[in-house]
Scaffold this motif. Structure first.
Motif, PDB file in Angstrom:
ATOM      1  N   ILE A 144     -21.806 -23.059  -9.693  1.00 36.72           N
ATOM      2  CA  ILE A 144     -22.658 -22.522 -10.844  1.00 36.72           C
ATOM      3  C   ILE A 144     -24.220 -22.104 -10.421  1.00 36.72           C
ATOM      4  O   ILE A 144     -24.467 -21.098 -11.126  1.00 36.72           O
ATOM      5  N   ILE A 145     -24.768 -22.946  -9.901  1.00 36.43           N
ATOM      6  CA  ILE A 145     -25.986 -22.848  -9.567  1.00 36.43           C
ATOM      7  C   ILE A 145     -26.358 -21.617  -8.688  1.00 36.43           C
ATOM      8  O   ILE A 145     -27.300 -20.575  -9.032  1.00 36.43           O
ATOM      9  N   LEU A 146     -25.473 -21.312  -7.552  1.00 39.33           N
ATOM     10  CA  LEU A 146     -25.561 -20.066  -6.672  1.00 39.33           C
ATOM     11  C   LEU A 146     -25.230 -19.007  -7.477  1.00 39.33           C
ATOM     12  O   LEU A 146     -25.841 -17.964  -7.036  1.00 39.33           O
ATOM     13  N   ARG A 147     -24.417 -18.953  -8.436  1.00 34.99           N
ATOM     14  CA  ARG A 147     -24.039 -17.876  -9.373  1.00 34.99           C
ATOM     15  C   ARG A 147     -25.193 -17.400 -10.223  1.00 34.99           C
ATOM     16  O   ARG A 147     -25.636 -16.541 -10.388  1.00 34.99           O
ATOM     17  N   GLY A 148     -25.823 -18.396 -10.732  1.00 36.86           N
ATOM     18  CA  GLY A 148     -26.870 -18.274 -11.548  1.00 36.86           C
ATOM     19  C   GLY A 148     -28.289 -17.669 -10.561  1.00 36.86           C
ATOM     20  O   GLY A 148     -28.686 -16.817 -11.251  1.00 36.86           O
ATOM     21  N   GLN A 149     -28.229 -18.099  -9.549  1.00 40.15           N
ATOM     22  CA  GLN A 149     -29.429 -17.317  -8.720  1.00 40.15           C
ATOM     23  C   GLN A 149     -29.109 -15.947  -8.179  1.00 40.15           C
ATOM     24  O   GLN A 149     -29.876 -15.218  -8.289  1.00 40.15           O
ATOM     25  N   LEU A 151     -27.593 -13.946 -10.143  1.00 42.29           N
ATOM     26  CA  LEU A 151     -27.768 -13.104 -11.338  1.00 42.29           C
ATOM     27  C   LEU A 151     -29.360 -13.153 -11.837  1.00 42.29           C
ATOM     28  O   LEU A 151     -29.587 -12.528 -12.799  1.00 42.29           O
ATOM     29  N   GLY A 152     -29.941 -13.964 -11.161  1.00 42.35           N
ATOM     30  CA  GLY A 152     -31.310 -13.906 -11.403  1.00 42.35           C
ATOM     31  C   GLY A 152     -31.722 -14.600 -12.530  1.00 42.35           C
ATOM     32  O   GLY A 152     -32.843 -14.838 -13.098  1.00 42.35           O
ATOM     33  N   GLN A 153     -30.662 -15.695 -12.768  1.00 44.38           N
ATOM     34  CA  GLN A 153     -31.046 -16.519 -14.028  1.00 44.38           C
ATOM     35  C   GLN A 153     -31.524 -17.998 -13.695  1.00 44.38           C
ATOM     36  O   GLN A 153     -31.861 -18.753 -14.499  1.00 44.38           O
ATOM     37  N   ILE A 154     -31.574 -18.558 -12.463  1.00 46.00           N
ATOM     38  CA  ILE A 154     -31.858 -19.713 -12.022  1.00 46.00           C
ATOM     39  C   ILE A 154     -32.722 -19.795 -10.917  1.00 46.00           C
ATOM     40  O   ILE A 154     -32.923 -18.908 -10.043  1.00 46.00           O
ATOM     41  N   ARG A 155     -33.746 -20.546 -11.106  1.00 43.37           N
ATOM     42  CA  ARG A 155     -35.094 -20.567 -10.096  1.00 43.37           C
ATOM     43  C   ARG A 155     -34.364 -21.046  -8.832  1.00 43.37           C
ATOM     44  O   ARG A 155     -33.372 -21.536  -8.515  1.00 43.37           O
ATOM     45  N   THR A 156     -35.264 -20.364  -7.802  1.00 41.14           N
ATOM     46  CA  THR A 156     -34.795 -20.496  -6.365  1.00 41.14           C
ATOM     47  C   THR A 156     -35.748 -21.421  -5.466  1.00 41.14           C
ATOM     48  O   THR A 156     -35.307 -21.551  -4.466  1.00 41.14           O
ATOM     49  N   ASP A 157     -36.850 -22.001  -6.192  1.00 39.74           N
ATOM     50  CA  ASP A 157     -37.649 -22.968  -5.270  1.00 39.74           C
ATOM     51  C   ASP A 157     -37.447 -24.184  -5.289  1.00 39.74           C
ATOM     52  O   ASP A 157     -38.154 -24.971  -4.677  1.00 39.74           O
ATOM     53  N   ILE A 158     -36.273 -24.607  -5.718  1.00 42.28           N
ATOM     54  CA  ILE A 158     -35.773 -25.868  -5.347  1.00 42.28           C
ATOM     55  C   ILE A 158     -34.389 -25.822  -4.748  1.00 42.28           C
ATOM     56  O   ILE A 158     -33.637 -24.936  -5.190  1.00 42.28           O
ATOM     57  N   GLU A 159     -34.295 -26.676  -3.864  1.00 45.72           N
ATOM     58  CA  GLU A 159     -32.621 -26.585  -3.057  1.00 45.72           C
ATOM     59  C   GLU A 159     -31.519 -26.680  -4.075  1.00 45.72           C
ATOM     60  O   GLU A 159     -31.744 -27.708  -5.104  1.00 45.72           O
ATOM     61  N   VAL A 160     -30.762 -25.993  -3.891  1.00 45.66           N
ATOM     62  CA  VAL A 160     -29.492 -26.003  -4.735  1.00 45.66           C
ATOM     63  C   VAL A 160     -28.877 -27.673  -4.855  1.00 45.66           C
ATOM     64  O   VAL A 160     -28.621 -28.098  -5.871  1.00 45.66           O
ATOM     65  N   ARG A 161     -28.867 -28.021  -3.721  1.00 51.67           N
ATOM     66  CA  ARG A 161     -28.226 -29.666  -3.482  1.00 51.67           C
ATOM     67  C   ARG A 161     -29.089 -30.304  -4.346  1.00 51.67           C
ATOM     68  O   ARG A 161     -28.508 -31.236  -4.999  1.00 51.67           O
ATOM     69  N   VAL A 162     -30.495 -30.375  -4.286  1.00 53.32           N
ATOM     70  CA  VAL A 162     -31.415 -31.211  -4.992  1.00 53.32           C
ATOM     71  C   VAL A 162     -31.048 -30.893  -6.727  1.00 53.32           C
ATOM     72  O   VAL A 162     -31.026 -31.827  -7.340  1.00 53.32           O
ATOM     73  N   MET A 163     -31.057 -29.583  -7.229  1.00 58.81           N
ATOM     74  CA  MET A 163     -30.679 -29.466  -8.592  1.00 58.81           C
ATOM     75  C   MET A 163     -29.525 -29.955  -8.896  1.00 58.81           C
ATOM     76  O   MET A 163     -29.231 -30.585 -10.036  1.00 58.81           O
ATOM     77  N   VAL A 164     -28.304 -29.787  -8.064  1.00 60.18           N
ATOM     78  CA  VAL A 164     -27.129 -30.423  -8.431  1.00 60.18           C
ATOM     79  C   VAL A 164     -27.296 -32.188  -8.506  1.00 60.18           C
ATOM     80  O   VAL A 164     -26.478 -32.448  -9.414  1.00 60.18           O
ATOM     81  N   ASN A 165     -27.768 -32.593  -7.453  1.00 58.02           N
ATOM     82  CA  ASN A 165     -27.665 -34.066  -7.616  1.00 58.02           C
ATOM     83  C   ASN A 165     -28.610 -34.525  -8.993  1.00 58.02           C
ATOM     84  O   ASN A 165     -28.163 -35.532  -9.285  1.00 58.02           O
ATOM     85  N   MET A 166     -29.793 -33.666  -9.311  1.00 57.46           N
ATOM     86  CA  MET A 166     -30.435 -34.154 -10.590  1.00 57.46           C
ATOM     87  C   MET A 166     -29.458 -33.907 -11.655  1.00 57.46           C
ATOM     88  O   MET A 166     -29.327 -34.898 -12.391  1.00 57.46           O
TER      89      MET A 166
END
Length: 202
Positions: A144-149, A151-166
């Protein structure tokens, strides 16, 4: 007809065990109590299950997985649309988790899940199931996060793994806290989701 009756009996036993698991924990519940809750004789238990542990695995598969495969399938369909709003997809997913899935009441599910966390400390099969669940959710939400990135809808300055764990920690933390604090608004995390994952201009 006989098959249908047998399946209904099995469902009642699983439902009874799930309720007792949430209320008392695995070690404290007995087969006698399970069958009393199901409204069936003890002999019926062994028609469907070898022992209490065998029943526990059925409870895991039928009551604790939240219809995960269905959730993944429906979510990935939404993400395949080039016009999809990933923020809405994430919010919808979190709401779905909190209102309960698979016909399971959220409060009941949370209490049973907590008991499974405790049981995982001494039961290898339960621990392996929980790890499998975590890995599956991490993989799913990473998509989900990667798809958002993409499409330009999710920030890329935080690692995907970190966002998912949060996000997973938010979901789990609010659910567990709601067991002792029923006044907590579990939907507060939707705002936190925006702050953690979405671009400022969205």
């Amino acid at each position: 007809m006989k098959y249908a009756t047998g399946e209904e009996t099995k469902k009642k036993i699983i439902d009874s065990a799930f309720q007792l698991l949430a209320d008392k924990g695995y070690d404290a519940m007995s087969i006698d109590e399970i069958m009393k809750g199901a409204g069936k004789t003890k002999g019926s238990f062994y028609v469907h299950f070898k022992n209490k542990e065998d029943l526990l695995y059925e409870v895991i598969q039928n009551r604790l997985d939240r219809n995960f495969d269905h959730i993944v399938e429906e979510t990935l369909k939404k993400l395949s649309d080039e016009t999809c709003d990933v923020q809405l997809v994430l919010k919808g997913l979190m709401r779905l988790v909190h209102v309960g899935t698979g016909g399971v009441d959220r409060e009941l599910w949370t209490a049973a899940y907590y008991q499974m966390v405790v049981l995982s400390r001494k039961n290898q099969v339960v621990r392996e199931w929980m790890l499998k669940q975590y890995h599956a959710w991490v993989d799913f939400m990473s998509k989900i996060i990667l798809r958002g990135q993409e499409l330009g809808q999710i920030r890329t300055d935080i690692e995907v793994r970190v966002m998912v764990n949060m996000l997973i920690s938010l979901l789990e933390g609010y659910e567990l806290r709601s067991m002792v604090d029923p006044e907590i608004n579990v939907y507060e995390q939707l705002k936190l989701t925006e702050l953690l994952c979405m671009n400022d201009d969205l």
